[in-house]
Write an enzyme that holds these catalytic residues in place. Sequence first.
Site, PDB file in Angstrom:
ATOM      1  N   PRO A  24       0.771  -1.154   0.171  1.00  0.00           N
ATOM      2  CA  PRO A  24      -0.099   0.159  -0.103  1.00  0.00           C
ATOM      3  C   PRO A  24       0.886   1.195   0.027  1.00  0.00           C
ATOM      4  CG  PRO A  24       0.161  -1.099   2.294  1.00  0.00           C
ATOM      5  CD  PRO A  24       0.754  -1.851   1.456  1.00  0.00           C
ATOM      6  N   MET A  25       0.670   2.154  -0.980  1.00  0.00           N
ATOM      7  CA  MET A  25       1.268   3.460  -0.923  1.00  0.00           C
ATOM      8  C   MET A  25       0.561   4.760  -1.222  1.00  0.00           C
ATOM      9  SD  MET A  25       5.003   2.604  -2.570  1.00  0.00           S
ATOM     10  CE  MET A  25       4.441   1.376  -3.813  1.00  0.00           C
ATOM     11  N   CYS A 108       2.144   3.984   9.822  1.00  0.00           N
ATOM     12  CA  CYS A 108       2.521   5.365   9.101  1.00  0.00           C
ATOM     13  C   CYS A 108       3.387   6.189  10.219  1.00  0.00           C
ATOM     14  CB  CYS A 108       1.161   5.834   8.687  1.00  0.00           C
ATOM     15  SG  CYS A 108       1.652   7.472   8.068  1.00  0.00           S
ATOM     16  N   GLY A 209       9.911  -4.292   2.918  1.00  0.00           N
ATOM     17  CA  GLY A 209      11.186  -3.515   3.311  1.00  0.00           C
ATOM     18  C   GLY A 209      12.201  -3.838   2.247  1.00  0.00           C
ATOM     19  N   ASP A 210      12.677  -2.860   1.205  1.00  0.00           N
ATOM     20  CA  ASP A 210      13.953  -3.203   0.430  1.00  0.00           C
ATOM     21  C   ASP A 210      13.866  -4.403  -0.400  1.00  0.00           C
ATOM     22  OD1 ASP A 210      14.359  -0.823   1.967  1.00  0.00           O
ATOM     23  OD2 ASP A 210      15.906  -1.955   3.162  1.00  0.00           O
TER      24      ASP A 210
HETATM   25  C1  LIG Z   1       5.279   6.990  -1.127  1.00  0.00           C
HETATM   26  C2  LIG Z   1       4.826   5.745  -0.025  1.00  0.00           C
HETATM   27  C3  LIG Z   1       4.015   5.680   0.314  1.00  0.00           C
HETATM   28  C4  LIG Z   1       3.443   4.864   1.462  1.00  0.00           C
HETATM   29  N1  LIG Z   1       2.155   4.561   2.046  1.00  0.00           N
HETATM   30  C5  LIG Z   1       1.773   3.678   2.698  1.00  0.00           C
HETATM   31  C6  LIG Z   1       0.377   3.337   3.339  1.00  0.00           C
HETATM   32  O1  LIG Z   1      -0.627   4.098   3.021  1.00  0.00           O
HETATM   33  N2  LIG Z   1       0.255   2.225   4.165  1.00  0.00           N
HETATM   34  C7  LIG Z   1       1.161   1.546   4.597  1.00  0.00           C
HETATM   35  O2  LIG Z   1       0.959   0.602   5.391  1.00  0.00           O
HETATM   36  N3  LIG Z   1       2.584   1.742   4.104  1.00  0.00           N
HETATM   37  C8  LIG Z   1       2.793   2.709   3.260  1.00  0.00           C
HETATM   38  N4  LIG Z   1       4.016   2.934   2.990  1.00  0.00           N
HETATM   39  C9  LIG Z   1       5.193   1.758   3.098  1.00  0.00           C
HETATM   40  C10 LIG Z   1       5.063   0.703   2.291  1.00  0.00           C
HETATM   41  O3  LIG Z   1       3.844   0.072   2.090  1.00  0.00           O
HETATM   42  C11 LIG Z   1       6.291  -0.181   2.687  1.00  0.00           C
HETATM   43  O4  LIG Z   1       6.082  -0.757   3.784  1.00  0.00           O
HETATM   44  C12 LIG Z   1       7.634   0.512   2.468  1.00  0.00           C
HETATM   45  O5  LIG Z   1       7.821   1.645   1.651  1.00  0.00           O
HETATM   46  C13 LIG Z   1       8.805  -0.444   2.470  1.00  0.00           C
HETATM   47  O6  LIG Z   1       8.955  -1.102   1.273  1.00  0.00           O
HETATM   48  P1  LIG Z   1       9.854  -0.924  -0.123  1.00  0.00           P
HETATM   49  O7  LIG Z   1      11.158  -0.946   0.429  1.00  0.00           O
HETATM   50  O8  LIG Z   1       9.279  -2.030  -0.711  1.00  0.00           O
HETATM   51  O9  LIG Z   1       9.333   0.340  -0.543  1.00  0.00           O
HETATM   52  C14 LIG Z   1       4.330   4.034   1.680  1.00  0.00           C
HETATM   53  C15 LIG Z   1       5.700   3.999   1.108  1.00  0.00           C
HETATM   54  C16 LIG Z   1       5.801   5.072   0.381  1.00  0.00           C
HETATM   55  C17 LIG Z   1       7.217   4.892  -0.500  1.00  0.00           C
END
Ligand SMILES: Cc1cc2nc3c(=O)[nH]c(=O)nc-3n(C[C@H](O)[C@H](O)[C@H](O)COP(=O)(O)O)c2cc1C
Length: 351
Positions: A24-25, A108, A209-210
């Site tokens: 979710p982002m 968050c 994460g990553d």
């Molecule tokens: C732009 C952005 C928005 C995000 N919004 C949410 C969100 O709405 N809810 C949530 O649980 N995590 C949110 N995250 C966290 C991501 O879901 C994820 O846990 C985090 O980016 C680490 O994973 P990654 O390294 O694959 O990006 C957000 C991350 C980014 C970069």
Amino acid sequence: MQVDLQESWRLGDVEIPSRLVLAPMAGVSVQAFRRQGRRFGAGLVCSEMVSCAGLSYKNERTLGYLRIAADEHPLAVQIFGSEPGVMAEAARMVEDAGADIVDINFGCPVRKVTKTGAGAHCLEEPARACAIVESVANAISLPVSVKMRRGLANGSRTCLEIGPQLVDAGAASLTLHPRSAKQMYTGEADHSLTSELVELVDVPVIASGDITSRAKAQMVLATTGAQAVMVGRAAQGNPWALSQIMGEEGEPSREEVVAELVLFMRETVRELGEQRASGFLKKFYGWYLGRGRFPRPFKQELVQLRTLDEVEECLFAAAPGARFVLERLQDELPQGEEVLLDLPISIYGGG
Ligand SMILES: Cc1cc2nc3c(=O)[nH]c(=O)nc-3n(C[C@H](O)[C@H](O)[C@H](O)COP(=O)(O)O)c2cc1C
């Protein structure tokens, strides 16, 4: 270290067809992003965090987050808030909208959210966090999952204390992004905590994460015992990261990149309306066209154009063959309007 990412698994009674989950982002995970994620191999996709207060006030824009297309299932809709009763009411609305899973945001780190007692702040108030999970789980018949950070402070291990309590309260799955809230996105996700959490609970754990490559996905799955990996930033403007993690090789051609971007633009316009979409889409140009795919000034050129029609023309001029790729893509997609949810766009404002 061969791990089969194609294996299906269950979150509660929902079957998830692969071990790859799209994160979710906020500001990214629109319906077009989620449908694309499913096409590229994600077994589960998730909405961005939706305010339970916004849902309870029937805020039009917030209600728009509950638009679900027929071809994005299984889908989790994530809600955030600090009041168990309001969260339960929001969860019922999510269930009525047709989601498969309700995910609760305890991760968050943004102050605007934590100062209201929601998001990662809940990790500091285990009794409240458990009350939220319990009240949501009792309110609906869908499985409830929780997404959390390791804790608020750097080095925190709060997730290991609270994780089992959240499961006792009714969580059918836990997603861990093992950075502290204070870290935001700096440093590295410490997946040794993910392994520890897996040992402590008897529900599926999703590692976030990553995760940026197939090798990293397989390594994290094999070393932590997590049921699935979640991919966020690596998939921004790059759905091919998902198919590569699933085992496909090779980089997309320029034509494929432009065709996916144009399709994404058109779907986003349908979802958000032209005006909102044109602002929303700007960050995606760099994400799609970067990674050495197109020269940098090209993105600058697109951002300055006035209309999305002009952006499309410019993209097709740079990769004329993309028109054919797009046609083929559209032929393969389930047909447009009938996959969209039944509610009239007017209740969402549309634009
Ligand atoms: C732009 C952005 C928005 C995000 N919004 C949410 C969100 O709405 N809810 C949530 O649980 N995590 C949110 N995250 C966290 C991501 O879901 C994820 O846990 C985090 O980016 C680490 O994973 P990654 O390294 O694959 O990006 C957000 C991350 C980014 C970069």
